[in-house]
Design a protein around this motif. Sequence first.
Motif, mmCIF file in Angstrom:
data_model
loop_
_atom_site.group_PDB
_atom_site.id
_atom_site.type_symbol
_atom_site.label_atom_id
_atom_site.label_comp_id
_atom_site.label_asym_id
_atom_site.label_seq_id
_atom_site.Cartn_x
_atom_site.Cartn_y
_atom_site.Cartn_z
ATOM 1 N N ALA A 169 0.830 -1.195 0.000
ATOM 2 C CA ALA A 169 0.000 0.000 0.000
ATOM 3 C C ALA A 169 0.873 1.257 0.000
ATOM 4 C CB ALA A 169 -0.915 -0.004 1.221
ATOM 5 N N ALA A 170 0.245 2.388 -0.274
ATOM 6 C CA ALA A 170 0.962 3.662 -0.286
ATOM 7 C C ALA A 170 1.630 3.900 1.062
ATOM 8 C CB ALA A 170 -0.002 4.798 -0.607
ATOM 9 N N PHE A 223 -9.952 10.106 -2.895
ATOM 10 C CA PHE A 223 -9.475 8.724 -2.908
ATOM 11 C C PHE A 223 -10.379 7.728 -3.630
ATOM 12 C CE2 PHE A 223 -7.588 10.598 0.998
ATOM 13 C CZ PHE A 223 -6.247 10.502 0.622
ATOM 14 N N ASP A 249 -11.053 7.159 -6.739
ATOM 15 C CA ASP A 249 -10.424 6.485 -7.879
ATOM 16 C C ASP A 249 -9.471 5.389 -7.425
ATOM 17 O OD1 ASP A 249 -11.793 8.082 -9.623
ATOM 18 O OD2 ASP A 249 -10.121 9.461 -10.028
ATOM 19 N N GLN A 250 -8.708 5.634 -6.351
ATOM 20 C CA GLN A 250 -7.794 4.623 -5.852
ATOM 21 C C GLN A 250 -8.546 3.444 -5.237
ATOM 22 O OE1 GLN A 250 -4.271 6.184 -3.684
ATOM 23 N NE2 GLN A 250 -5.069 8.224 -4.196
ATOM 24 N N VAL A 251 -9.713 3.715 -4.656
ATOM 25 C CA VAL A 251 -10.547 2.631 -4.140
ATOM 26 C C VAL A 251 -11.056 1.775 -5.296
ATOM 27 C CG1 VAL A 251 -12.722 2.093 -2.976
ATOM 28 C CG2 VAL A 251 -11.192 3.839 -2.020
ATOM 29 N N ARG A 252 -11.536 2.422 -6.357
ATOM 30 C CA ARG A 252 -12.043 1.672 -7.513
ATOM 31 C C ARG A 252 -10.943 0.830 -8.167
ATOM 32 N NH1 ARG A 252 -15.303 6.344 -8.315
ATOM 33 N NH2 ARG A 252 -13.661 7.319 -9.568
ATOM 34 N N ASP A 253 -9.710 1.357 -8.163
ATOM 35 C CA ASP A 253 -8.591 0.633 -8.776
ATOM 36 C C ASP A 253 -8.016 -0.446 -7.861
ATOM 37 O OD1 ASP A 253 -8.874 2.294 -10.924
ATOM 38 O OD2 ASP A 253 -7.197 3.615 -10.395
ATOM 39 N N ARG A 274 -6.234 0.118 -5.173
ATOM 40 C CA ARG A 274 -5.011 0.541 -4.483
ATOM 41 C C ARG A 274 -5.284 0.854 -3.014
ATOM 42 N NH1 ARG A 274 -3.177 5.353 -8.078
ATOM 43 N NH2 ARG A 274 -5.392 5.304 -8.702
ATOM 44 N N ILE A 275 -6.513 1.264 -2.716
ATOM 45 C CA ILE A 275 -6.978 1.424 -1.341
ATOM 46 C C ILE A 275 -8.177 0.505 -1.172
ATOM 47 C CG2 ILE A 275 -7.943 3.011 0.371
ATOM 48 C CD1 ILE A 275 -6.493 5.283 -1.004
ATOM 49 N N ARG A 276 -8.202 -0.275 -0.116
ATOM 50 C CA ARG A 276 -9.232 -1.284 0.035
ATOM 51 C C ARG A 276 -10.393 -0.783 0.886
ATOM 52 N NH1 ARG A 276 -7.073 -6.201 -1.440
ATOM 53 N NH2 ARG A 276 -9.267 -6.769 -1.645
ATOM 54 N N SER A 319 -10.866 6.759 7.656
ATOM 55 C CA SER A 319 -9.696 6.264 6.921
ATOM 56 C C SER A 319 -8.781 5.519 7.890
ATOM 57 C CB SER A 319 -8.942 7.419 6.256
ATOM 58 O OG SER A 319 -8.525 8.370 7.215
#
Length: 278
Positions: free
Chosen positions: A12-13, A55, A57-61, A63-65, A94
Amino acid sequence: MPGWEELDVQDAAPDGPVAFCADLSPAGLLAAYRAGVYPFPASDEYTRALNEVVFADQVRDGRIRLVEKDAGRDAGQDSEEDPEEDPADPYAVSWWSPDPRPVLPVSAAHLGRSLARRLRNRLPWSTSLDRRFERVVRECRVGRTPRWLTEELIASLVRLHELGHAHSVEVWEDGELIGGVFGLRVGSVFSMDSMFFHRPGASKVAVTDLAARFAQAGGVLLDAQRDSPHVRALGGILLPREQYLRHLRRTAHDTFPMPTAALPAHRLAPPGNPRPKP
């Protein structure tokens, strides 16, 4: 959606949220800390909306769960959730797991020279464990912005304290509470959530006292969560997240009772170096 036990934050980031999950129940909190993450609830609707805007977009990808509610009972809470009820908004909370992780090895925690000198001169301070847990938590919220210590989070922390998972150290001067620190314990790791002081140095004394008590109980690391000059001054170092998670998982279910006696704070100051003779 995975639960906390299935969440892998290794890739993760390093400096942003690793998950979103609205579950702040005692069971959910305990599972999250065991997975190496800690919560940052949105203090208002604007912050919640900002989480989604920034965030999503990162959830959809992936990258963030998004993490599902943990209905576990190991934290002493029965699930009363209605299966037909709309799920809570995950963007309200978060969850973070920094890389590297700031930690204080209990053997390295120390006070600065000036404060140690004051304690050696018998500054009338004493320390205690778990005498005023909720008050310490609420003192840590006073004047803080953003106000991430929400009432829901405080209620769950108090319940975890009652169940023996969360602890506080208090610093006293003539019967007045002047400083403290609190957090959750996972085996030989203690994750410090916050600290406060009403006298200069009182929060440093609280953390050093916690390190001493935790070391006596077999503890190894105090997790500072967020890096700061204050943490570094106490002996903090940066630990790669991989090493932190490996250590956490190796000791996640160990239990060691911490000493509870009220003690004089001057014991935390190492002996001063005698002045050389002329």
